[in-house]
Design a protein around this motif. Structure first.
Motif, PDB file in Angstrom:
ATOM      1  N   LEU A  23       0.787  -1.305   0.088  1.00  0.00           N
ATOM      2  CA  LEU A  23      -0.069   0.105  -0.007  1.00  0.00           C
ATOM      3  C   LEU A  23       0.960   1.290  -0.056  1.00  0.00           C
ATOM      4  O   LEU A  23       1.726   1.176   0.670  1.00  0.00           O
ATOM      5  CB  LEU A  23      -0.819   0.230   1.306  1.00  0.00           C
ATOM      6  CG  LEU A  23      -1.740   1.122   1.384  1.00  0.00           C
ATOM      7  CD1 LEU A  23      -2.946   1.063   0.568  1.00  0.00           C
ATOM      8  CD2 LEU A  23      -2.548   1.078   2.735  1.00  0.00           C
ATOM      9  N   PHE A  47      -4.138   4.635  10.020  1.00  0.00           N
ATOM     10  CA  PHE A  47      -4.812   3.945   8.891  1.00  0.00           C
ATOM     11  C   PHE A  47      -3.977   2.815   8.809  1.00  0.00           C
ATOM     12  O   PHE A  47      -4.290   1.618   8.217  1.00  0.00           O
ATOM     13  CB  PHE A  47      -5.155   4.759   7.757  1.00  0.00           C
ATOM     14  CG  PHE A  47      -5.546   4.071   6.535  1.00  0.00           C
ATOM     15  CD1 PHE A  47      -6.855   3.503   6.580  1.00  0.00           C
ATOM     16  CD2 PHE A  47      -4.528   3.815   5.609  1.00  0.00           C
ATOM     17  CE1 PHE A  47      -7.082   2.862   5.250  1.00  0.00           C
ATOM     18  CE2 PHE A  47      -4.871   3.271   4.476  1.00  0.00           C
ATOM     19  CZ  PHE A  47      -6.116   2.682   4.269  1.00  0.00           C
ATOM     20  N   ASP A  50      -4.114   0.210  11.333  1.00  0.00           N
ATOM     21  CA  ASP A  50      -5.431  -0.487  11.328  1.00  0.00           C
ATOM     22  C   ASP A  50      -5.443  -1.437   9.943  1.00  0.00           C
ATOM     23  O   ASP A  50      -5.982  -2.673  10.200  1.00  0.00           O
ATOM     24  CB  ASP A  50      -6.768   0.260  11.096  1.00  0.00           C
ATOM     25  CG  ASP A  50      -6.843   0.973  12.582  1.00  0.00           C
ATOM     26  OD1 ASP A  50      -6.396   0.474  13.440  1.00  0.00           O
ATOM     27  OD2 ASP A  50      -7.776   2.131  12.316  1.00  0.00           O
ATOM     28  N   TYR A  51      -4.762  -0.952   8.903  1.00  0.00           N
ATOM     29  CA  TYR A  51      -4.873  -1.708   7.637  1.00  0.00           C
ATOM     30  C   TYR A  51      -4.231  -3.076   7.905  1.00  0.00           C
ATOM     31  O   TYR A  51      -4.459  -4.209   7.338  1.00  0.00           O
ATOM     32  CB  TYR A  51      -4.123  -0.997   6.576  1.00  0.00           C
ATOM     33  CG  TYR A  51      -4.128  -1.505   5.021  1.00  0.00           C
ATOM     34  CD1 TYR A  51      -5.350  -1.724   4.433  1.00  0.00           C
ATOM     35  CD2 TYR A  51      -2.885  -2.175   4.840  1.00  0.00           C
ATOM     36  CE1 TYR A  51      -5.042  -2.218   3.107  1.00  0.00           C
ATOM     37  CE2 TYR A  51      -2.708  -2.746   3.597  1.00  0.00           C
ATOM     38  CZ  TYR A  51      -4.010  -2.986   2.805  1.00  0.00           C
ATOM     39  OH  TYR A  51      -3.884  -3.476   1.647  1.00  0.00           O
ATOM     40  N   THR A  54      -5.858  -6.488   9.229  1.00  0.00           N
ATOM     41  CA  THR A  54      -6.411  -7.370   8.619  1.00  0.00           C
ATOM     42  C   THR A  54      -5.735  -8.337   8.188  1.00  0.00           C
ATOM     43  O   THR A  54      -6.519  -9.388   7.673  1.00  0.00           O
ATOM     44  CB  THR A  54      -7.073  -6.532   7.378  1.00  0.00           C
ATOM     45  OG1 THR A  54      -6.200  -6.179   6.446  1.00  0.00           O
ATOM     46  CG2 THR A  54      -8.003  -5.377   7.725  1.00  0.00           C
TER      47      THR A  54
END
Length: 193
Positions: A23, A47, A50-51, A54
């Motif tokens: 990313l 972000f 948190d990403y 997953t």
């Protein structure tokens, strides 16, 4: 620093076929004033934290999976925030070159890198710091940075040595000339997971 590309520390690119996920976030240094951008650094870092969680799903078969996800999130958020703050603080704000942060997930490694445009003089200053950190014991560097932060918070390098000391990360730098006035610094941080 010469106008040649330099590499210091762990700047090895992920091997072909080992990247599971990647990313990239890109920011224009001249679009928004630094003070306003500063508020967004924490949001962007959180972000990314948190990403990454997953990819560490909770599992009933592995009671440590939840803790592993929390540790990954905390580490990625902290490191991304430090990298973004440094990239924003030291970038040439009139440059057309973007500031980027890149998250790369491999089976056993998370790599976070940030790139930003700087003057050649700033690149030389960071190169000196990079060479010092690459050859100094992390605990020793941490204590020295704590002392320096009392004298001058802006040049202590405390965030970087905290990354080395607290997260057991490997760090590397790439210095690449962009033109007659600017260089790009890419700081890579690798975490074992």
């Amino acid at each position: 620093m010469s106008l040649m590309s330099e590499r210091i520390g762990d700047v090895e690119e992920p091997a072909q076929g080992t990247v599971l996920e990647s990313l990239v976030l890109s920011f224009s240094p001249s679009l928004v004033p630094l003070r306003q951008r500063w508020r967004n650094n924490g949001l962007s870092a959180d972000f990314l934290g948190d990403y990454v969680t997953t990819f560490f799903p909770a599992s009933d078969d592995d009671p440590t999976s939840g803790e592993r996800a929390r540790e990954a999130r905390t580490a990625v958020s902290y490191i991304a925030n430090e990298l973004l703050e440094n990239a924003m603080k030291y970038s040439v704000t009139t440059s057309a070159y973007p500031i980027t942060i890149h998250l790369i997930l491999e089976a056993q490694t998370i790599t976070i890198s940030a790139s930003n445009p700087v003057t050649h003089a700033e690149a030389e200053r960071v190169e000196t710091l990079a060479r010092h950190l690459d050859t100094t014991d992390p605990q020793e560097a941490y204590l020295a940075a704590l002392e320096q932060s009392v004298l001058d918070e802006d040049t202590s390098g405390l965030g970087l040595v905290t990354i080395l000391n607290d997260y057991g990360a490997r760090i590397g730098w790439r210095f690449t000339p962009l033109d007659d006035e600017l260089s790009q610094i890419t700081l890579l941080v690798r975490l074992s997971v």
